[in-house]
Each structure stands twice: as structure tokens, then as C-alpha cells.
Design a protein around this motif. Structure first.
Motif, PDB file in Angstrom:
ATOM      1  N   VAL A  37       0.886  -1.173   0.000  1.00 26.44           N
ATOM      2  CA  VAL A  37       0.000   0.000   0.000  1.00 26.44           C
ATOM      3  C   VAL A  37       0.917   1.213   0.000  1.00 26.44           C
ATOM      4  N   SER A  38       0.620   2.183  -0.841  1.00 31.65           N
ATOM      5  CA  SER A  38       1.473   3.371  -0.898  1.00 31.65           C
ATOM      6  C   SER A  38       1.634   3.953   0.509  1.00 31.65           C
ATOM      7  N   PRO A  39       2.888   4.122   0.969  1.00 32.79           N
ATOM      8  CA  PRO A  39       3.078   4.595   2.339  1.00 32.79           C
ATOM      9  C   PRO A  39       2.578   6.024   2.552  1.00 32.79           C
ATOM     10  N   LEU A  67       0.071   7.082   5.406  1.00 32.18           N
ATOM     11  CA  LEU A  67       0.358   8.163   6.365  1.00 32.18           C
ATOM     12  C   LEU A  67      -0.806   9.137   6.449  1.00 32.18           C
ATOM     13  N   ARG A  68      -1.372   9.461   5.286  1.00 32.72           N
ATOM     14  CA  ARG A  68      -2.495  10.401   5.264  1.00 32.72           C
ATOM     15  C   ARG A  68      -3.650   9.858   6.103  1.00 32.72           C
ATOM     16  N   GLN A  69      -3.880   8.537   5.991  1.00 33.29           N
ATOM     17  CA  GLN A  69      -5.007   7.961   6.724  1.00 33.29           C
ATOM     18  C   GLN A  69      -4.683   7.761   8.204  1.00 33.29           C
ATOM     19  N   LEU A 122      -3.231  20.334   0.536  1.00 34.55           N
ATOM     20  CA  LEU A 122      -3.217  21.707   0.025  1.00 34.55           C
ATOM     21  C   LEU A 122      -2.145  21.803  -1.057  1.00 34.55           C
ATOM     22  N   ARG A 123      -2.551  22.214  -2.258  1.00 36.25           N
ATOM     23  CA  ARG A 123      -1.612  22.248  -3.389  1.00 36.25           C
ATOM     24  C   ARG A 123      -1.695  23.576  -4.140  1.00 36.25           C
ATOM     25  N   PRO A 124      -0.834  24.507  -3.794  1.00 36.75           N
ATOM     26  CA  PRO A 124      -0.840  25.798  -4.480  1.00 36.75           C
ATOM     27  C   PRO A 124      -0.165  25.689  -5.847  1.00 36.75           C
ATOM     28  N   PHE A 128      -7.603  22.344  -2.935  1.00 38.71           N
ATOM     29  CA  PHE A 128      -7.854  21.623  -1.679  1.00 38.71           C
ATOM     30  C   PHE A 128      -8.382  20.248  -2.044  1.00 38.71           C
ATOM     31  N   ARG A 129      -7.551  19.251  -1.820  1.00 38.51           N
ATOM     32  CA  ARG A 129      -7.909  17.875  -2.151  1.00 38.51           C
ATOM     33  C   ARG A 129      -8.235  17.105  -0.861  1.00 38.51           C
ATOM     34  N   GLU A 130      -9.417  16.503  -0.806  1.00 34.61           N
ATOM     35  CA  GLU A 130      -9.745  15.656   0.359  1.00 34.61           C
ATOM     36  C   GLU A 130      -8.771  14.488   0.321  1.00 34.61           C
ATOM     37  N   MET A 134     -12.319   7.725  -3.610  1.00 35.96           N
ATOM     38  CA  MET A 134     -11.817   6.618  -4.414  1.00 35.96           C
ATOM     39  C   MET A 134     -10.516   6.037  -3.885  1.00 35.96           C
ATOM     40  N   TYR A 135      -9.758   6.817  -3.097  1.00 36.92           N
ATOM     41  CA  TYR A 135      -8.458   6.335  -2.635  1.00 36.92           C
ATOM     42  C   TYR A 135      -8.516   5.829  -1.193  1.00 36.92           C
ATOM     43  N   ALA A 136      -9.723   5.598  -0.679  1.00 44.93           N
ATOM     44  CA  ALA A 136      -9.834   5.136   0.712  1.00 44.93           C
ATOM     45  C   ALA A 136      -9.273   3.728   0.860  1.00 44.93           C
ATOM     46  N   GLY A 158      -9.242  15.568  -6.937  1.00 45.51           N
ATOM     47  CA  GLY A 158      -8.211  16.510  -6.492  1.00 45.51           C
ATOM     48  C   GLY A 158      -6.833  16.087  -6.985  1.00 45.51           C
ATOM     49  N   ASP A 159      -6.588  14.783  -7.019  1.00 44.82           N
ATOM     50  CA  ASP A 159      -5.313  14.262  -7.525  1.00 44.82           C
ATOM     51  C   ASP A 159      -5.158  14.664  -8.996  1.00 44.82           C
ATOM     52  N   ILE A 160      -6.245  14.489  -9.750  1.00 45.17           N
ATOM     53  CA  ILE A 160      -6.193  14.775 -11.191  1.00 45.17           C
ATOM     54  C   ILE A 160      -6.031  16.276 -11.453  1.00 45.17           C
TER      55      ILE A 160
HETATM   56  C1  IPM Z   1       0.011  12.404  -5.312  1.00 42.11           C
HETATM   57  C2  IPM Z   1       0.415  11.083  -5.891  1.00 42.11           C
HETATM   58  C3  IPM Z   1      -0.030   9.999  -4.922  1.00 42.11           C
HETATM   59  C4  IPM Z   1      -1.533  10.091  -4.829  1.00 42.11           C
HETATM   60  C5  IPM Z   1       0.395   8.577  -5.278  1.00 42.11           C
HETATM   61  C6  IPM Z   1       1.878   8.447  -5.433  1.00 42.11           C
HETATM   62  C7  IPM Z   1      -0.116   7.569  -4.279  1.00 42.11           C
HETATM   63  O1  IPM Z   1      -0.110  10.923  -7.154  1.00 42.11           O
HETATM   64  O2  IPM Z   1       0.392  12.718  -4.183  1.00 42.11           O
HETATM   65  O3  IPM Z   1      -0.693  13.152  -5.993  1.00 42.11           O
HETATM   66  O4  IPM Z   1      -2.243   9.651  -5.702  1.00 42.11           O
HETATM   67  O5  IPM Z   1      -2.017  10.654  -3.865  1.00 42.11           O
END
Ligand code: IPM
Ligand code: MG
Length: 390
Positions: free
Chosen positions: A100-102, A106-108, A116-118, A146-148, A153-155, A279-281
Motif C-alpha cells: 500500500v502506498s506509504p 500516512l495520510r489515513q 493543500l496544493r498551491p 484543496f484535495r480531500e 476513491m483512494y480510501a 483533487g489528484d487529477i
Molecule cells: C500524489 C500522488 C499519490 C496520490 C500517489 C503516489 C499515491 O499521485 O500525491 O498526488 O495519488 O495521492
């Protein structure tokens, strides 16, 4: 939002994989030069620990983080399940270990609900949208996403193959029944789970930020015409929260439409708020408007802990060569200083970064062109020099 400032800081130091180490070296040059008073606690994270120990985020790292004020993190290598299994130490294969992506963990684990992504276009950056090296353009793009960060989808609530009881329960919705004909062993399911609380937190963070920073508008990015339940809940909550901020404009856009509008009229957007995957996209899309991932900083913020990371990946082919752009990391350090209430250091760093970009004298290959780039560390030294007025 965070713990009280207490003299010397304790910062968890997590280079992670690949160029994570290179950009952390750059961060350290700048932090030391500006006289940031901290102890750095090195913590293991990343692919190497997955391969050797079967855990990319060892328990000792989680414990170490709990003794620190916040964490700075470099980059991570993530691979799909089959490759992850194949790269495990032979003694660990076949034990059912799941990668699982660390950073997602960590976020969870630390409930870092707000990502927060400026994305700001710095003057003189030849990589700014619609600019070229010979005719740089700086459109006034200054978007904050501001990404939840813990739900949606990433839960991580996923199944393959689909277990019979899960299928049975899902048949409470008659649209589910056709999948049985395909054979449950052929069906994969990823869920999009959102809660009223999760939607409320992220919407409130976005509006609070807009109020504190004099932003004029908050736009919700969703798709409630198709994702009627999850998108519908997020939209209702967004409208409720917006009512508490009558001086800030609010509007809503569908994820597909906004990808087009951001490319046509990026200057029209201000604060964007979205569920985890959307938010990731859009945060990558917005990064692309202001020079790419080499300029994209981010902060994972919870009620009393935060992890700061540049948005870029680990770029294994450049690892250890000190050629990648450290600006994303240096802008991330700036966010960390802000969160720690070191506003004077944060302000000096921001100005120094802006100057170095504007002058364009010292810059990495992605900005200057292959073969002409300066090193990651040269850029950091130049930023450090400006930040201390040398
Ligand atoms: C991000 C990345 C990560 C995510 C990946 C690496 C798990 O794309 O921080 O935007 O999707 O959150
Ligand atoms: Mg991403």
C-alpha cells in the motif's frame, strides 16, 4: 489547527526513494542557511523497506513521527501489485503481504484530511503555460487546490475477486445484479466512500483559507449528475458551508468540464476543492500550467500534524545525480515554515525563490534545457544566498 510553537522544532526527515534524497539535500541547504532551529529525525520509508521488510512504512517510522512536530518527505516509488510482489525479498514472497502506498497510509493513519496544493505562475518561468523559452509568458495563474485526502476513491476499500457476501449486500441496489453473470471471480470493485464529516472538513478548510488569504472564489469540482450519491452529498455540503461565507463567491464545475476550462481560461480560477481522486487529477493539471511537477508543492494537513511533500515522484533514472528541479521541494519547505508559524522565514524563502526564478540565471535542466542545467544543489545554494541577502 496545529500544536503550539515550542522552541527548537523536531522535524521527521523522510527522503524516501529515488530523487527524494536529492531534493531533501537541497531542502537542508536552505533550512540550514536561513537558520531554522530544528532537530531532524531520520525515518525509514519507501520501496527499499517494502523489498527488504515487506513494509514500506515500518512501525518504527510511525513511532518516530509521533515524537515530531511535522514531517518533510521526499518522494516515493509505487508499483502495481504483481510487480510489488515480484520485487519482494524471496523469504517474504507468498505470505500475502500487500503493498500500500506509504504516503496514502500516512495520510489515513494521521488523519491528514487536507491536501493543500498551491499552483502559482512565477514571473519569468519559461515553463509557464503558453510561454516558451524565448518568449516567456506569465499569465496571472494563482490557483490553490484543496484535495480531500483520506476518503473517496483512494480510501482503499477494494475487492478482487468480489466476495459473495459483498456481492449479496451490493444487490440491495438492483443495478448490481448483472455482474453475477460475468462470474464474481472476474469482477473487481473499488469503492468511492465519502462522509458528510469528510466533505464538511475539506469544504470548510477551503473557505477558511479563502477568507484568511483574501481569495474571491471557491469552486467545487465534482460530478454530481452521474455520481449522484457521493457527488450529491459533497455538493449539498459545499452549498451549506458556502452559505457561512457570504463574501466569498462559490460555484460548481464538473470534473470533465473544468479540465477543459482550466486549459482555456486558467486565470479565472482561484480556490478549487475536490474529493480525493478528482483533487489528484486537477492538481497535476494545475501544476502543468505553472511549470510542471518541478514546481508543485504540497502539504498534507491534519488537526495537529502535517506531512509536507513535493507532488513529483521518485524519478529513479535521475536518482542521486542531483539534476532534478528542487523548486517543488523548496516551495514545500516554505509551506512547512508557514504551518509552523515561522512567517518571517517563510516570507524570505518565498521571495528568494521568486527572485531566482525571475532571474533564471541558475536553474535545472528542465528549465534551461538538457546539457545546460545547473545542479539541484546549485539552485538550492542560490535560493539560500538570496534568502539571507548575501
Ligand atoms: C500524489 C500522488 C499519490 C496520490 C500517489 C503516489 C499515491 O499521485 O500525491 O498526488 O495519488 O495521492
Ligand atoms: Mg498525484
Amino acid at each position: 489547527m496545529k500544536s503550539e510553537p515550542v522552541g527548537k522544532r523536531r522535524i521527521a526527515w523522510m527522503p524516501g526513494d529515488g530523487v527524494g534524497h536529492d531534493v531533501m539535500d537541497a531542502a537542508r541547504i536552505v533550512l540550514d542557511a536561513i537558520g531554522f532551529d530544528a532537530d531532524y529525525v531520520h525515518a525509514d520509508i519507501g520501496w527499499e523497506f517494502w523489498r527488504r521488510e515487506g513494509d514500506a512504512l515500518p512501525a518504527r517510522t510511525i513511532e518516530a513521527l509521533r515524537t515530531t512536530d511535522c514531517a518533510l518527505f521526499g518522494a516515493i516509488t509505487s508499483k502495481p501489485s504483481e510487480e510489488a510482489e515480484a520485487e519482494l525479498d524471496p523469504s517474504l514472497r507468498g505470505l500475502g503481504l500487500v503493498y500500500v502506498s506509504p504516503i496514502v497510509r500516512l495520510r489515513q493513519l494521521f488523519d491528514l484530511h487536507t491536501n493543500l496544493r498551491p499552483c502559482k505562475a512565477y514571473e519569468g518561468n519559461p515553463l509557464n503555460y503558453r510561454g516558451t523559452e524565448t518568449s516567456p509568458v506569465t499569465e496571472p495563474i494563482d490557483i490553490v487546490v484543496f484535495r480531500e485526502n483520506t476518503e473517496g476513491m483512494y480510501a482503499g476499500v477494494e475487492f478482487y475477486p468480489l466476495p459473495e457476501p459483498v456481492y449479496g449486500a451490493l444487490c440491495a441496489n438492483p443495478r448490481m445484479t448483472p455482474w453475477a453473470d460475468k462470474g464474481l471471480e472476474n469482477v473487481a470493485l473499488s469503492t468511492r466512500i465519502v462522509s458528510r464529516q469528510g466533505c464538511e472538513r475539506i469544504c470548510r478548510q477551503a473557505f477558511e483559507y479563502a477568507r484568511e488569504h483574501g481569495r474571491r472564489r471557491v469552486t467545487l469540482v465534482e460530478k454530481p449528475n452521474v455520481l449522484r450519491k457521493t457527488g450529491g452529498l459533497m455538493t449539498r455540503v459545499f452549498r451549506e458551508v458556502a452559505r457561512g461565507y457570504p463574501r466569498i463567491e462559490s460555484d460548481e464545475a464538473n470534473i470533465d468540464a473544468i479540465c477543459m476550462w482550466l486549459l482555456k481560461n486558467p486565470q479565472d480560477y482561484d480556490v478549487l476543492v475536490a474529493e480525493n481522486m478528482f483533487g489528484d487529477i486537477i492538481s497535476d493539471l494545475c501544476a502543468g500550467l505553472v511549470g510542471g511537477l518541478g514546481f508543485a508543492a504540497s502539504a498534507n494537513i491534519g488537526d495537529d500534524y502535517a506531512v509536507f511533500e513535493p507532488t513529483h515522484g521518485s524519478a529513479p533514472k535521475y536518482a542521486g545525480r542531483h539534476v532534478v528541479n528542487p523548486m517543488a521541494m523548496l516551495l514545500t519547505v516554505r509551506m512547512m515554515l508557514d504551518w509552523l508559524d515561522e512567517s518571517s522565514l517563510a516570507g524570505r524563502l518565498e521571495q528568494a525563490i521568486a527572485e531566482v526564478i525571475r532571474e533564471g540565471r541558475v536553474a535545472t535542466y528542465d528549465v534551461k534545457g538538457r546539457g545546460r542545467g545547473d545542479s539541484t544543489l546549485d539552485v538550492a545554494r542560490e535560493v539560500a544566498r538570496k534568502a539571507i541577502g548575501a
